[in-house]
Each structure stands twice: as structure tokens, then as C-alpha cells.
Design a protein around this motif. Structure first.
Motif, PDB file in Angstrom:
ATOM      1  N   VAL A   1       0.838  -1.190   0.000  1.00  0.00           N
ATOM      2  CA  VAL A   1       0.000   0.000   0.000  1.00  0.00           C
ATOM      3  C   VAL A   1       0.875   1.243   0.000  1.00  0.00           C
ATOM      4  CG1 VAL A   1      -1.741   1.310   1.265  1.00  0.00           C
ATOM      5  CG2 VAL A   1      -1.856  -1.189   1.209  1.00  0.00           C
ATOM      6  N   GLN A   2       0.551   2.162  -0.878  1.00  0.00           N
ATOM      7  CA  GLN A   2       1.243   3.458  -0.891  1.00  0.00           C
ATOM      8  C   GLN A   2       0.287   4.524  -0.369  1.00  0.00           C
ATOM      9  OE1 GLN A   2       2.639   3.790  -4.994  1.00  0.00           O
ATOM     10  NE2 GLN A   2       4.682   3.243  -4.284  1.00  0.00           N
ATOM     11  N   LEU A   3       0.839   5.430   0.431  1.00  0.00           N
ATOM     12  CA  LEU A   3       0.027   6.451   1.082  1.00  0.00           C
ATOM     13  C   LEU A   3       0.498   7.832   0.675  1.00  0.00           C
ATOM     14  CD1 LEU A   3       0.002   4.881   4.648  1.00  0.00           C
ATOM     15  CD2 LEU A   3      -1.744   4.649   2.876  1.00  0.00           C
ATOM     16  N   GLN A   4      -0.454   8.718   0.454  1.00  0.00           N
ATOM     17  CA  GLN A   4      -0.157  10.096   0.071  1.00  0.00           C
ATOM     18  C   GLN A   4      -0.916  11.025   1.006  1.00  0.00           C
ATOM     19  OE1 GLN A   4       1.861  11.126  -2.600  1.00  0.00           O
ATOM     20  NE2 GLN A   4       1.588  13.221  -1.898  1.00  0.00           N
ATOM     21  N   ALA A   5      -0.169  11.691   1.867  1.00  0.00           N
ATOM     22  CA  ALA A   5      -0.772  12.636   2.805  1.00  0.00           C
ATOM     23  C   ALA A   5      -0.808  14.032   2.200  1.00  0.00           C
ATOM     24  CB  ALA A   5       0.004  12.646   4.110  1.00  0.00           C
ATOM     25  N   SER A   6      -1.847  14.769   2.532  1.00  0.00           N
ATOM     26  CA  SER A   6      -1.969  16.135   2.025  1.00  0.00           C
ATOM     27  C   SER A   6      -2.839  16.951   2.968  1.00  0.00           C
ATOM     28  CB  SER A   6      -2.578  16.134   0.618  1.00  0.00           C
ATOM     29  OG  SER A   6      -3.884  15.581   0.646  1.00  0.00           O
ATOM     30  N   GLY A   7      -2.858  18.257   2.726  1.00  0.00           N
ATOM     31  CA  GLY A   7      -3.753  19.120   3.488  1.00  0.00           C
ATOM     32  C   GLY A   7      -3.092  19.975   4.529  1.00  0.00           C
ATOM     33  N   GLY A   8      -1.803  19.798   4.729  1.00  0.00           N
ATOM     34  CA  GLY A   8      -1.127  20.610   5.713  1.00  0.00           C
ATOM     35  C   GLY A   8      -1.049  22.065   5.283  1.00  0.00           C
ATOM     36  N   GLY A   9      -0.646  22.914   6.221  1.00  0.00           N
ATOM     37  CA  GLY A   9      -0.529  24.325   5.906  1.00  0.00           C
ATOM     38  C   GLY A   9      -0.301  25.147   7.146  1.00  0.00           C
ATOM     39  N   LEU A  10      -0.468  26.447   6.978  1.00  0.00           N
ATOM     40  CA  LEU A  10      -0.294  27.403   8.071  1.00  0.00           C
ATOM     41  C   LEU A  10      -1.674  27.855   8.531  1.00  0.00           C
ATOM     42  CD1 LEU A  10       1.464  29.330   9.785  1.00  0.00           C
ATOM     43  CD2 LEU A  10       1.395  30.925   7.857  1.00  0.00           C
ATOM     44  N   VAL A  11      -1.916  27.779   9.826  1.00  0.00           N
ATOM     45  CA  VAL A  11      -3.207  28.169  10.372  1.00  0.00           C
ATOM     46  C   VAL A  11      -2.984  28.873  11.702  1.00  0.00           C
ATOM     47  CG1 VAL A  11      -3.540  25.947  11.529  1.00  0.00           C
ATOM     48  CG2 VAL A  11      -5.529  27.328  10.912  1.00  0.00           C
ATOM     49  N   GLN A  12      -3.863  29.763  12.031  1.00  0.00           N
ATOM     50  CA  GLN A  12      -3.758  30.461  13.306  1.00  0.00           C
ATOM     51  C   GLN A  12      -4.276  29.591  14.445  1.00  0.00           C
ATOM     52  OE1 GLN A  12      -5.838  34.216  12.797  1.00  0.00           O
ATOM     53  NE2 GLN A  12      -3.916  35.246  12.298  1.00  0.00           N
ATOM     54  N   ALA A  13      -3.766  29.841  15.612  1.00  0.00           N
ATOM     55  CA  ALA A  13      -4.235  29.122  16.795  1.00  0.00           C
ATOM     56  C   ALA A  13      -5.744  29.297  16.933  1.00  0.00           C
ATOM     57  CB  ALA A  13      -3.525  29.631  18.040  1.00  0.00           C
ATOM     58  N   THR A 110       5.846   1.057  15.539  1.00  0.00           N
ATOM     59  CA  THR A 110       6.556  -0.110  15.015  1.00  0.00           C
ATOM     60  C   THR A 110       5.622  -1.149  14.412  1.00  0.00           C
ATOM     61  OG1 THR A 110       6.547  -1.165  17.187  1.00  0.00           O
ATOM     62  CG2 THR A 110       8.458   0.196  16.638  1.00  0.00           C
ATOM     63  N   GLU A 111       4.335  -1.047  14.704  1.00  0.00           N
ATOM     64  CA  GLU A 111       3.359  -1.978  14.141  1.00  0.00           C
ATOM     65  C   GLU A 111       2.948  -1.591  12.726  1.00  0.00           C
ATOM     66  OE1 GLU A 111       2.354  -4.749  15.586  1.00  0.00           O
ATOM     67  OE2 GLU A 111       3.533  -4.371  17.401  1.00  0.00           O
ATOM     68  N   TYR A 112       3.262  -0.382  12.308  1.00  0.00           N
ATOM     69  CA  TYR A 112       2.846   0.128  11.003  1.00  0.00           C
ATOM     70  C   TYR A 112       3.928  -0.159   9.968  1.00  0.00           C
ATOM     71  CZ  TYR A 112      -0.950   2.435  13.446  1.00  0.00           C
ATOM     72  OH  TYR A 112      -2.078   2.687  14.199  1.00  0.00           O
ATOM     73  N   ASN A 113       3.534  -0.686   8.835  1.00  0.00           N
ATOM     74  CA  ASN A 113       4.534  -1.112   7.864  1.00  0.00           C
ATOM     75  C   ASN A 113       4.539  -0.304   6.570  1.00  0.00           C
ATOM     76  OD1 ASN A 113       2.200  -2.025   6.675  1.00  0.00           O
ATOM     77  ND2 ASN A 113       2.714  -4.202   6.794  1.00  0.00           N
ATOM     78  N   SER A 114       3.669   0.672   6.469  1.00  0.00           N
ATOM     79  CA  SER A 114       3.681   1.526   5.281  1.00  0.00           C
ATOM     80  C   SER A 114       3.359   2.946   5.720  1.00  0.00           C
ATOM     81  CB  SER A 114       2.650   1.037   4.256  1.00  0.00           C
ATOM     82  OG  SER A 114       2.735   1.781   3.069  1.00  0.00           O
ATOM     83  N   TRP A 115       4.172   3.888   5.231  1.00  0.00           N
ATOM     84  CA  TRP A 115       4.067   5.276   5.680  1.00  0.00           C
ATOM     85  C   TRP A 115       3.963   6.225   4.503  1.00  0.00           C
ATOM     86  CZ3 TRP A 115       4.236   6.851  10.873  1.00  0.00           C
ATOM     87  CH2 TRP A 115       4.460   5.820  11.802  1.00  0.00           C
ATOM     88  N   GLY A 116       3.187   7.276   4.691  1.00  0.00           N
ATOM     89  CA  GLY A 116       3.143   8.355   3.727  1.00  0.00           C
ATOM     90  C   GLY A 116       4.319   9.287   3.925  1.00  0.00           C
ATOM     91  N   GLN A 117       4.410  10.301   3.085  1.00  0.00           N
ATOM     92  CA  GLN A 117       5.585  11.163   3.069  1.00  0.00           C
ATOM     93  C   GLN A 117       5.533  12.294   4.080  1.00  0.00           C
ATOM     94  OE1 GLN A 117       2.984  11.657   1.338  1.00  0.00           O
ATOM     95  NE2 GLN A 117       2.759  13.832   0.891  1.00  0.00           N
ATOM     96  N   GLY A 118       4.411  12.526   4.698  1.00  0.00           N
ATOM     97  CA  GLY A 118       4.307  13.586   5.685  1.00  0.00           C
ATOM     98  C   GLY A 118       3.797  14.886   5.095  1.00  0.00           C
ATOM     99  N   THR A 119       3.052  15.610   5.901  1.00  0.00           N
ATOM    100  CA  THR A 119       2.562  16.925   5.507  1.00  0.00           C
ATOM    101  C   THR A 119       2.708  17.859   6.695  1.00  0.00           C
ATOM    102  OG1 THR A 119       0.676  18.125   4.520  1.00  0.00           O
ATOM    103  CG2 THR A 119       0.138  16.376   6.089  1.00  0.00           C
ATOM    104  N   GLN A 120       3.183  19.060   6.433  1.00  0.00           N
ATOM    105  CA  GLN A 120       3.539  19.998   7.504  1.00  0.00           C
ATOM    106  C   GLN A 120       2.329  20.796   7.970  1.00  0.00           C
ATOM    107  OE1 GLN A 120       6.758  20.870   9.023  1.00  0.00           O
ATOM    108  NE2 GLN A 120       5.365  21.986  10.385  1.00  0.00           N
ATOM    109  N   LEU A 121       2.130  20.829   9.273  1.00  0.00           N
ATOM    110  CA  LEU A 121       1.151  21.716   9.890  1.00  0.00           C
ATOM    111  C   LEU A 121       1.898  22.719  10.748  1.00  0.00           C
ATOM    112  CD1 LEU A 121      -1.701  22.616  10.855  1.00  0.00           C
ATOM    113  CD2 LEU A 121      -1.447  20.947  12.702  1.00  0.00           C
ATOM    114  N   THR A 122       1.635  23.979  10.520  1.00  0.00           N
ATOM    115  CA  THR A 122       2.207  25.027  11.336  1.00  0.00           C
ATOM    116  C   THR A 122       1.073  25.857  11.914  1.00  0.00           C
ATOM    117  OG1 THR A 122       4.189  25.123   9.944  1.00  0.00           O
ATOM    118  CG2 THR A 122       3.779  26.990  11.406  1.00  0.00           C
ATOM    119  N   VAL A 123       1.050  25.949  13.235  1.00  0.00           N
ATOM    120  CA  VAL A 123       0.024  26.715  13.912  1.00  0.00           C
ATOM    121  C   VAL A 123       0.684  27.945  14.516  1.00  0.00           C
ATOM    122  CG1 VAL A 123      -1.785  26.711  15.660  1.00  0.00           C
ATOM    123  CG2 VAL A 123      -1.226  24.599  14.431  1.00  0.00           C
ATOM    124  N   SER A 124       0.249  29.094  14.087  1.00  0.00           N
ATOM    125  CA  SER A 124       0.824  30.337  14.589  1.00  0.00           C
ATOM    126  C   SER A 124       0.002  30.851  15.764  1.00  0.00           C
ATOM    127  CB  SER A 124       0.863  31.389  13.486  1.00  0.00           C
ATOM    128  OG  SER A 124      -0.454  31.694  13.056  1.00  0.00           O
TER     129      SER A 124
END
Length: 125
Positions: A1-13, A110-124
Motif C-alpha cells: 500500500v502506498q500512502l499520500q498525505a496532504s492538506g497541511g498548511g499554516l493556520v492560526q491558533a 513499530t506496528e505500522y509497515n507503510s508510511w506516507g511522506q508527511g505533511t507539515q502543519l504550522t500553527v501560529s
């Protein structure tokens, strides 16, 4: 399984954001999809998980009541709705899948065997 994460961004507190994780390949009803995050200078930590079949969920105490995990089986996609965001939620978020979630170790990366690439969340603040 291949995973694609998305939706991250900059958001205010106090704001909201929804992450998506699209899976390609076969996902079984016994599989568990999870979200983890890694803040700068910290270890990766568990955020939430959902079983692909029944939709049972698990949350870390730090996000309980603020984050909601959900899935769309038809789209092979898992979502993480994040509300009331705090500066301490700033991190790279990863989605992952583990087989055979018939145990209590959903929060163990350690139980997870397939990982997505990551998406950055920044909360200001």
C-alpha cells in the motif's frame, strides 16, 4: 500500500484544518490506518487511528475532543479533522497503515509497515 498525505498548511491558533491520506493498493478490513506527528526536536508520536472495517477509533489524550479521524472506504482515504489548533500541534503529520489490528498496539509506530511522506502543519500563535 502506498500512502499520500496532504492538506497541511499554516493556520492560526484556534483554527481548523483537515488532513487527507489517500491509499493506493489493497486495504483489508482488518487493517488500521493511523496518523502520527513529529514536532521539531521531538520523537514521532501517535495521534489517532481508525480500523478500516468497523471504523473503531483511538486518539491520543493530547488531541482527544479536538481531532476527529474518519474514513471513506470508497475513496480509500482517511481524514484527520483538526479543530481548536494550538501552537503545540505544529508538526509534520504522517499517515500509516498496519495490518491485522486485532490487538491493543494501535499507537505503536513499530506496528505500522507503510508510511506516507508527511505533511507539515504550522500553527501560529
Amino acid at each position: 500500500v502506498q500512502l499520500q498525505a496532504s492538506g497541511g498548511g499554516l493556520v492560526q491558533a484556534g483554527g481548523s484544518l483537515r488532513l487527507s491520506c489517500a491509499a493506493s493498493g489493497r486495504i483489508f478490513s482488518s487493517d488500521v490506518m493511523g496518523w502520527f506527528r513529529q514536532a521539531p526536536g521531538k520523537d514521532r508520536e501517535f495521534v489517532s487511528a481508525i480500523s478500516w472495517g468497523y471504523g473503531s477509533t483511538l486518539y491520543a489524550d493530547s488531541v482527544k475532543g479536538r481531532f476527529t479521524i474518519s474514513k471513506d472506504n470508497a475513496k480509500s482515504t482517511v481524514y484527520l479533522q483538526m479543530n481548536s489548533l494550538k501552537s503545540e500541534d505544529t508538526a509534520v503529520f504522517y499517515c500509516a497503515v498496519r495490518p491485522s489490528g486485532y490487538d491493543a498496539r494501535w499507537s505503536s509506530e513499530t506496528e505500522y509497515n507503510s508510511w506516507g511522506q508527511g505533511t507539515q502543519l504550522t500553527v501560529s500563535s
